[in-house]
Design an enzyme around this catalytic site. Structure first.
Site, PDB file in Angstrom:
ATOM      1  N   ARG A  88       0.825  -1.321   0.009  1.00  0.00           N
ATOM      2  CA  ARG A  88      -0.075   0.145   0.101  1.00  0.00           C
ATOM      3  C   ARG A  88       1.111   1.371   0.125  1.00  0.00           C
ATOM      4  O   ARG A  88       1.764   1.323   0.953  1.00  0.00           O
ATOM      5  CB  ARG A  88      -0.956  -0.084   1.136  1.00  0.00           C
ATOM      6  CG  ARG A  88      -1.560   1.233   1.340  1.00  0.00           C
ATOM      7  CD  ARG A  88      -2.524   1.408   2.604  1.00  0.00           C
ATOM      8  NE  ARG A  88      -2.878   2.650   2.628  1.00  0.00           N
ATOM      9  CZ  ARG A  88      -3.023   3.256   3.754  1.00  0.00           C
ATOM     10  NH1 ARG A  88      -2.957   2.877   5.135  1.00  0.00           N
ATOM     11  NH2 ARG A  88      -3.645   4.443   3.953  1.00  0.00           N
ATOM     12  N   HIS A 133      -2.888  10.974   1.037  1.00  0.00           N
ATOM     13  CA  HIS A 133      -2.289  10.771   2.215  1.00  0.00           C
ATOM     14  C   HIS A 133      -1.611  11.952   2.851  1.00  0.00           C
ATOM     15  O   HIS A 133      -0.314  12.109   3.013  1.00  0.00           O
ATOM     16  CB  HIS A 133      -1.357   9.500   2.357  1.00  0.00           C
ATOM     17  CG  HIS A 133      -0.964   8.817   3.558  1.00  0.00           C
ATOM     18  ND1 HIS A 133      -1.092   7.297   3.730  1.00  0.00           N
ATOM     19  CD2 HIS A 133      -0.704   9.217   4.686  1.00  0.00           C
ATOM     20  CE1 HIS A 133      -0.932   7.329   5.017  1.00  0.00           C
ATOM     21  NE2 HIS A 133      -0.665   8.183   5.411  1.00  0.00           N
ATOM     22  N   GLU A 178      -7.237   8.367   6.812  1.00  0.00           N
ATOM     23  CA  GLU A 178      -7.729   9.004   7.991  1.00  0.00           C
ATOM     24  C   GLU A 178      -8.155  10.314   8.255  1.00  0.00           C
ATOM     25  O   GLU A 178      -7.666  11.408   8.512  1.00  0.00           O
ATOM     26  CB  GLU A 178      -6.186   8.930   8.969  1.00  0.00           C
ATOM     27  CG  GLU A 178      -6.033   7.475   9.340  1.00  0.00           C
ATOM     28  CD  GLU A 178      -4.681   7.530  10.174  1.00  0.00           C
ATOM     29  OE1 GLU A 178      -4.096   8.431  10.545  1.00  0.00           O
ATOM     30  OE2 GLU A 178      -4.275   6.404  10.542  1.00  0.00           O
ATOM     31  N   ASN A 317      -7.474   1.691  10.507  1.00  0.00           N
ATOM     32  CA  ASN A 317      -6.092   1.851  10.933  1.00  0.00           C
ATOM     33  C   ASN A 317      -6.277   1.838  12.443  1.00  0.00           C
ATOM     34  O   ASN A 317      -6.970   2.531  13.049  1.00  0.00           O
ATOM     35  CB  ASN A 317      -5.378   3.245  10.428  1.00  0.00           C
ATOM     36  CG  ASN A 317      -5.390   3.340   9.041  1.00  0.00           C
ATOM     37  OD1 ASN A 317      -5.571   2.436   8.005  1.00  0.00           O
ATOM     38  ND2 ASN A 317      -4.695   4.405   8.534  1.00  0.00           N
ATOM     39  N   TYR A 319      -4.198   1.370  16.262  1.00  0.00           N
ATOM     40  CA  TYR A 319      -2.866   1.351  16.907  1.00  0.00           C
ATOM     41  C   TYR A 319      -2.923   1.108  18.198  1.00  0.00           C
ATOM     42  O   TYR A 319      -2.093   0.587  18.687  1.00  0.00           O
ATOM     43  CB  TYR A 319      -2.062   2.556  16.591  1.00  0.00           C
ATOM     44  CG  TYR A 319      -1.539   2.876  15.301  1.00  0.00           C
ATOM     45  CD1 TYR A 319      -0.288   2.422  14.683  1.00  0.00           C
ATOM     46  CD2 TYR A 319      -2.164   3.607  14.026  1.00  0.00           C
ATOM     47  CE1 TYR A 319       0.148   2.749  13.569  1.00  0.00           C
ATOM     48  CE2 TYR A 319      -1.864   3.413  12.743  1.00  0.00           C
ATOM     49  CZ  TYR A 319      -0.548   3.027  12.505  1.00  0.00           C
ATOM     50  OH  TYR A 319       0.012   3.286  11.273  1.00  0.00           O
ATOM     51  N   GLU A 387      -3.684  -0.464   8.613  1.00  0.00           N
ATOM     52  CA  GLU A 387      -2.498   0.187   9.204  1.00  0.00           C
ATOM     53  C   GLU A 387      -2.572  -0.550  10.793  1.00  0.00           C
ATOM     54  O   GLU A 387      -3.689  -0.379  11.133  1.00  0.00           O
ATOM     55  CB  GLU A 387      -2.450   1.658   9.235  1.00  0.00           C
ATOM     56  CG  GLU A 387      -2.012   2.088   8.040  1.00  0.00           C
ATOM     57  CD  GLU A 387      -1.503   3.791   8.518  1.00  0.00           C
ATOM     58  OE1 GLU A 387      -1.292   4.323   9.642  1.00  0.00           O
ATOM     59  OE2 GLU A 387      -1.670   4.764   7.324  1.00  0.00           O
TER      60      GLU A 387
END
Ligand code: BGP
Length: 480
Positions: A88, A133, A178, A317, A319, A387
């Site tokens: 990606r 992005h 995002e 995504n 984290y 992600e």
């Protein structure tokens, strides 16, 4: 017999479904460098880092970064060694369309992305492409950036060029990476490019424009490209999973989950439009403040219909997680920044969540709970994890903490698939290589592969985590 069946069942549980794909990600500004070669025009990140070096932890910028503009073949070799099914990456809008507008397409930009895409395919790696992005052409920022409603159409024009040039080979498109960062961090707090703080206003205007831009690009693909190219289009949202701090805080935790879903409801919910609980709070606060209307711009019915259903998958995504509780004086949510403005809530972490660097505290169950919550909200749709990854301050080569982070999170993804029956089809490590990490500069290392930033050729060396990930991909399971 019973025992061997049980053992077989357990082993089967640790296998990923056939067809499940593993990849790794990067983004143009973070890796390409070559910020001013050929006819490329500056992006808002070029301007921001050049004008505000003090905001970046090591006063650095992405002028050279990993030099992937020159070293793209090395990136492909690294991806191939890992056995990635897909890579990606993102297209730099000002590299492809230097004027920001589709009236002029850069030959150099075209050549660069064609080389990268063709090189990946020749090596058996699928290109997965993000259109935005975060590196908006500065020229479009000068027109107001994502607070200018015309940007939705200009983004559609850019998408048209990209789909037309690369759609024969690119089958998975991510419109936006995002939006919560694009709007909330950039236009509410001004903490990242373009560095505009229009608290409680700029972020919500941006939110509406980004939703419309995504929808226009999706509809364009649907009507003009899908029949011929048969690809998939979606966007990817970052979610921090929110646990209630204690049983009385469940409603508050749910509110913040919905704030993170601000960019999901208009697209994925059956009704369309903003998440009702968040919309209500902002409207009430705006009224008290004497605005006369909500600071969160309303959609017309036509806009609701335009945006609703514009997805082929949900990009997640993930984290980290936080606990949500009522704020004590002086306490606040650190993010989403708008959360602090609208709600008197604060984040904390549980003492048992021990591992982490900076904001990234490892809480593996969060990824499974987040997926479960999204499925409850939006139904049985396809999820792609686009992600997930772990950073260290130092460029450690035997990166045991990162190996554990990946192992523990993949374990939870498997549980989501096998136990919760969630249709997760892809997993993406952030990042393939160390890179320019926005306001952390080069002081935050996310790479499976180390980059020597002192070396003019930016030597790439796989870490222990790269070997671990390669083994997972090869065995298609967590039994190594
Ligand atoms: C995500 C971005 C990535 C990457 C990652 C690490 O939000 O999509 O581009 O940068 O976060 O975050 P950070 O650099 O803020 O630690």
């Amino acid at each position: 017999v019973v025992l061997s069946l049980l053992v077989a069942a357990c082993v089967a549980q640790r296998k990923f479904p056939p067809g499940f794909k593993f990849g790794a990600a990067t983004a143009a500004y973070q890796v390409e460098g070559a910020w001013n070669v050929s006819d490329k025009s500056p992006s808002i990140w070029d301007t921001f880092t050049h004008d505000n070096p003090d905001i970046i932890a090591d006063k650095s910028n992405g002028d050279v970064a990993c030099d992937s503009y020159r070293l793209w073949e090395t990136d492909i070799a690294v991806a191939k060694d890992l056995g990635l099914h897909f890579y990606r990456f993102s297209i730099s809008w000002p590299r492809l369309l230097p004027s920001g507008h589709s009236n002029y397409v850069s030959e150099d930009g075209k050549r660069y992305y064609n080389n990268l895409i063709n090189g990946l395919i020749e090596n058996g790696i699928e290109p997965v492409v993000t259109l935005y992005h975060w590196d908006l052409p500065q020229k479009l920022q000068d027109l107001g950036g994502w607070t200018n409603p015309e940007l939705a159409r200009l983004f559609e024009d850019y998408a048209k060029v990209a789909f037309g040039l690369f759609g024969d080979r690119v089958k998975t498109w991510i419109t936006f990476n995002e939006p919560v960062i694009i709007c909330d961090v950039a236009y509410e707090a001004g903490g990242i490019a373009p560095g505009i703080a229009l608290p409680g206003i700029g972020n919500y205007i941006c939110a509406k424009v980004v939703m419309l831009a995504h929808a226009r690009a999706y509809r364009l693909y649907d009507t003009k490209f899908r029949a011929q190219y048969q690809g998939k289009v979606g966007l990817t949202n970052q979610h921090l999973w929110c646990e209630p701090k204690n049983s009385e805080e469940e409603e508050n935790a749910e509110l913040i989950r919905n704030v993170f879903a601000l960019f999901a409801y208009p697209i994925y919910s059956k009704t369309g439009g903003w998440p009702p609980s968040v919309e209500k709070v902002i409207a009430e606060k705006s009224e008290k403040e004497g605005y006369g209307r909500s600071r969160l711009p309303a959609f017309t019915q036509e806009e609701i219909e335009l945006i609703k259903g514009t997805y082929d998958f949900y990009g997640l995504n993930y984290y980290t997680s936080r606990m949500v509780g009522t704020a004590q004086p002086g306490q606040k949510l650190f993010w989403p920044v708008s959360g602090s403005r609208e709600f008197s809530l604060a984040f904390s972490t549980d003492p048992s969540w021990k591992n982490g660097h900076g904001w990234l505290i490892s809480y593996p169950p969060g990824i499974r709970r987040q997926l479960h919550w999204l499925k409850q909200q939006f139904g049985d749709i396809e999820f792609k994890i686009l992600e997930n990854g772990y950073s260290t301050a130092e460029p450690v080569m035997f990166d045991e903490e990162r190996v554990n982070y990946y192992k523990d999170h993949l374990e939870q993804v498997l549980l989501a698939i096998n136990e919760d029956k969630i249709n997760v089809t892809a997993y993406t490590a952030w990042s393939l290589i160390d890179n320019y990490e926005w306001t952390s500069g080069y002081m935050s290392r996310f790479g499976l592969v180390n980059i020597d930033f002192n070396d003019p050729n930016r030597k790439r060396t796989p870490r222990a985590s790269a070997l671990y990930y390669a083994a997972v991909i090869k065995s298609h399971s967590l039994d190594l």
